[in-house]
Design a protein around this motif. Structure first.
Motif, PDB file in Angstrom:
ATOM      1  N   ARG B  88     -29.013-110.035  -4.850  1.00 53.86           N
ATOM      2  CA  ARG B  88     -27.414-110.518  -4.562  1.00 53.86           C
ATOM      3  C   ARG B  88     -26.077-110.167  -4.749  1.00 53.86           C
ATOM      4  O   ARG B  88     -25.439-109.304  -5.480  1.00 53.86           O
ATOM      5  CB  ARG B  88     -27.770-111.479  -6.578  1.00 53.86           C
ATOM      6  CG  ARG B  88     -26.805-112.729  -6.191  1.00 53.86           C
ATOM      7  CD  ARG B  88     -26.737-113.688  -7.145  1.00 53.86           C
ATOM      8  NE  ARG B  88     -26.345-113.067  -8.532  1.00 53.86           N
ATOM      9  CZ  ARG B  88     -26.619-113.178  -9.043  1.00 53.86           C
ATOM     10  NH1 ARG B  88     -27.361-113.440  -9.683  1.00 53.86           N
ATOM     11  NH2 ARG B  88     -25.960-112.531 -10.144  1.00 53.86           N
ATOM     12  N   GLY B  90     -23.076-112.470  -3.367  1.00 52.86           N
ATOM     13  CA  GLY B  90     -21.663-112.913  -3.865  1.00 52.86           C
ATOM     14  C   GLY B  90     -21.999-114.258  -3.962  1.00 52.86           C
ATOM     15  O   GLY B  90     -23.270-114.344  -3.252  1.00 52.86           O
ATOM     16  N   VAL B  91     -21.485-115.044  -4.108  1.00 53.36           N
ATOM     17  CA  VAL B  91     -21.082-116.263  -4.113  1.00 53.36           C
ATOM     18  C   VAL B  91     -19.876-117.324  -3.571  1.00 53.36           C
ATOM     19  O   VAL B  91     -19.065-116.819  -3.396  1.00 53.36           O
ATOM     20  CB  VAL B  91     -21.136-117.053  -5.921  1.00 53.36           C
ATOM     21  CG1 VAL B  91     -21.379-118.768  -5.355  1.00 53.36           C
ATOM     22  CG2 VAL B  91     -22.237-116.382  -6.144  1.00 53.36           C
ATOM     23  N   GLU B 162     -18.105-108.848   2.000  1.00 56.09           N
ATOM     24  CA  GLU B 162     -18.620-108.069   0.616  1.00 56.09           C
ATOM     25  C   GLU B 162     -19.780-107.400   0.926  1.00 56.09           C
ATOM     26  O   GLU B 162     -19.905-106.538  -0.285  1.00 56.09           O
ATOM     27  CB  GLU B 162     -18.451-110.145  -0.280  1.00 56.09           C
ATOM     28  CG  GLU B 162     -17.231-110.240   0.045  1.00 56.09           C
ATOM     29  CD  GLU B 162     -16.797-111.647  -1.021  1.00 56.09           C
ATOM     30  OE1 GLU B 162     -15.234-112.207  -1.152  1.00 56.09           O
ATOM     31  OE2 GLU B 162     -17.244-111.561  -2.101  1.00 56.09           O
ATOM     32  N   ARG B 289     -21.043 -90.284  -5.775  1.00 55.68           N
ATOM     33  CA  ARG B 289     -20.098 -91.652  -5.741  1.00 55.68           C
ATOM     34  C   ARG B 289     -18.988 -90.644  -4.268  1.00 55.68           C
ATOM     35  O   ARG B 289     -19.363 -89.703  -3.388  1.00 55.68           O
ATOM     36  CB  ARG B 289     -18.617 -91.091  -7.005  1.00 55.68           C
ATOM     37  CG  ARG B 289     -18.480 -91.443  -7.788  1.00 55.68           C
ATOM     38  CD  ARG B 289     -18.571 -93.077  -8.208  1.00 55.68           C
ATOM     39  NE  ARG B 289     -19.347 -93.505  -9.467  1.00 55.68           N
ATOM     40  CZ  ARG B 289     -19.483 -95.035  -9.320  1.00 55.68           C
ATOM     41  NH1 ARG B 289     -19.834 -95.805  -8.666  1.00 55.68           N
ATOM     42  NH2 ARG B 289     -19.560 -95.006 -10.913  1.00 55.68           N
ATOM     43  N   SER B 293     -13.789 -90.795  -4.357  1.00 50.42           N
ATOM     44  CA  SER B 293     -13.636 -91.388  -5.196  1.00 50.42           C
ATOM     45  C   SER B 293     -12.786 -90.441  -6.702  1.00 50.42           C
ATOM     46  O   SER B 293     -12.943 -91.130  -7.854  1.00 50.42           O
ATOM     47  CB  SER B 293     -14.985 -92.245  -5.389  1.00 50.42           C
ATOM     48  OG  SER B 293     -15.495 -91.508  -5.533  1.00 50.42           O
ATOM     49  N   TYR B 294     -13.736 -89.241  -6.842  1.00 49.10           N
ATOM     50  CA  TYR B 294     -12.993 -88.470  -8.010  1.00 49.10           C
ATOM     51  C   TYR B 294     -11.264 -88.139  -7.754  1.00 49.10           C
ATOM     52  O   TYR B 294     -10.547 -87.774  -8.669  1.00 49.10           O
ATOM     53  CB  TYR B 294     -13.976 -87.188  -7.823  1.00 49.10           C
ATOM     54  CG  TYR B 294     -13.854 -86.204  -8.990  1.00 49.10           C
ATOM     55  CD1 TYR B 294     -14.446 -86.799 -10.207  1.00 49.10           C
ATOM     56  CD2 TYR B 294     -13.852 -85.129  -9.007  1.00 49.10           C
ATOM     57  CE1 TYR B 294     -14.474 -85.995 -11.236  1.00 49.10           C
ATOM     58  CE2 TYR B 294     -13.688 -84.567 -10.443  1.00 49.10           C
ATOM     59  CZ  TYR B 294     -14.141 -84.852 -11.061  1.00 49.10           C
ATOM     60  OH  TYR B 294     -13.771 -83.661 -12.444  1.00 49.10           O
TER      61      TYR B 294
END
Lengths: 302, 302
Positions: B88, B90-91, B162, B289, B293-294
């Motif tokens: 799942r 997103g909404v 998304e 990652r 990101s590090y």
DNA sequence: TCAAAAGTGTTCTGATTACACCCATGT
DNA sequence: ACATGGGTGTAATCAGAACACTTTTGA
């Protein structure tokens, strides 16, 4: 190309379902994580009579689910919060989760600061609406044998469990921890937030170095609340009163004053701390990961 | 304590809404990320006639949304996938997102391997149902001035955006990349998956070291498919045919054989690679990652 | 012999952790 | 003086990144 149709539903009149927004209101008091719950009524046709439940309601006609959550907070909880503080944490759609009808719930989480909502928290405590999250999910502290959880209505214990994990990740990647603190705070207060939410015991010295290195997270302020980019580490010339928002030892205040470890953070003992406020950026670069996420070997901080 | 009621709704007959599950089917072919889309009909009262849209349908009476997504895949897309491959993402609940009625959609993502669904992908390509995700979201590759995106129906471009970010995180924290590969694969094939989804150009040597260090992610297999815990790095004694699932250069197969960088990974050139298969654990410890990101300083891998 | 692809080694940087130590204040 | 809490310094360990280098095959 002709659109394939599932043949089960008329696209002009599809089946309709009940949709609710449930809200997980969390706060940190006395070093523990608490959640605001309500107790369901004892009506004859009420499911889960007398059980603890999360506040929630059905979504309105011209309303986003986020606005529904805000409305729940205002009407059923008595809290007014900014939309940015609400975070969607899950969707719950098992067909039989509500014995009355097919109901799909979207869960939201909001973190409230003890300081900003002191009267609300006092009132909720007096009405028995505050519950320790760890006891609801994991059972009592010393429940190696007996599980002393009080059961919650519907699948709300699942919602609460996933909401706690959601908040733990939020504290890694965003400045959501500041929602749990007054506008001006100390690094010890901030560390106690992380300790409570992560169920950790972070090393104070290392925490200071890590958190002050994150750019745009927090900035030091002078005692009277004015930010200073290069504020000295030791405020020698300050004799004015510090504009500090102190924590109230509202729980465990049974005059046994030295057993609750982190009850009142600001009691004028030891070296006076620096004060900080939010520096504005919502996302942390780099994130502040939980202990053990970097090293694979066992550590004592975990 | 009497339960507070919102006074707007009768709890025995709350308002009902239309709920759909929309599915984002993603695959990596020829080093790019593709999505399966359908084109809406041209009916008079159809919203967004002729626009591209994600497949979806309304949730059934006794059906979880995950099962709805599976049903969409089976009935409208022609794919059968395991429930564990659906995630799942997103909404979507803006009140006016569907001009016909109030519709709330829950989006799911599924990653399919070119090898496992070769006939489906070929058919979808022939019917013009495969679209490059980056072109739909960001526009054309050289669209510095002109945005050549083809507009999608409803808020499906938001769902797709998304969903891509959701999948990028999935590849960091889980073994979802293996869903995009045949059961037995090489480290170069695996790296090309990460390159395509992350829009990265990972260093081959560093990738091998990082990915083989993650415990429980992948394990080496001998050429005939039998796993070996301590398989030698250089299979000297092997003269049997390698049971390799090769990639088909189905796109860009216009006989200009040396411009599409990562078209056919297994063409018997250079040192023969080792072969791997899934080692079983869904969550990666530690996570893999994305570049950047590090470290906080700028890097060339980003 | 050469090119190409797979894989290893080395080096630099930087983050995590543990822990000793110093600083500033109230009692 | 001493306890207490705030904060710094330092060393060990490990991960990320860049890049040179070796290995193994086909042409």
């Amino acid at each position: 190309m002709s659109e394939m149709q599932s043949a089960a539903f008329d696209p002009l009149d599809p089946p309709k379902r009940a949709i609710t927004a449930d809200v997980v209101v969390l706060t940190v008091v006395d070093g523990n994580l608490w959640v605001v719950l309500q107790r369901r009524g004892d009506g004859a046709d009420e499911p889960f009579p007398g059980r603890l439940s999360l506040p929630g309601t059905f979504v309105g006609d011209e309303e986003e689910l986020l606005e529904t959550a805000q409305r729940v907070l205002r009407d059923k909880v008595g809290l007014t919060v900014d939309a940015r503080q609400l975070s969607r944490s899950g969707v719950y759609d098992l067909p039989d989760r509500d014995p009355r009808m097919r109901t799909i719930s979207v869960a939201f989480v909001v973190l409230i600061a003890e300081h900003d909502h002191r009267t609300f928290i006092d009132t909720a405590r007096d009405h028995g609406q505050l519950y320790q999250v760890s006891k609801l999910i994991d059972g009592g502290e010393d429940s190696q044998i007996i599980d002393q959880r009080e059961p919650m209505a519907f699948d709300h214990v699942d919602i609460l469990t996933e909401a706690r994990e959601h908040v733990r990740v939020l504290l890694e990647e965003t400045d959501a921890a500041l929602d749990l603190l007054p506008p001006v705070f100390t690094l010890t207060q901030l560390r106690e937030i992380y300790d409570a939410v992560w169920d950790a015991s972070l090393n104070p010295g290392n925490f200071i170095k890590r958190v002050t290195r994150i750019d745009g997270f927090i900035e030091q302020v002078s005692p009277d609340g004015i930010s200073e980019a290069e504020f000295p580490s030791s405020p020698i010339e300050s004799d004015a009163a510090w504009m500090v928002y102190e924590s109230v030892p509202s729980f465990n205040s049974v005059s046994t004053s030295d057993h609750a470890g982190s009850g009142a953070p600001s009691r004028r003992l030891g070296r006076p701390p620096r004060h900080f406020r939010s520096a504005g950026s919502a996302k942390l670069h780099p994130p502040l990961r939980r202990p053990g996420s970097y090293f694979s070997r066992p550590t004592s901080q975990e």
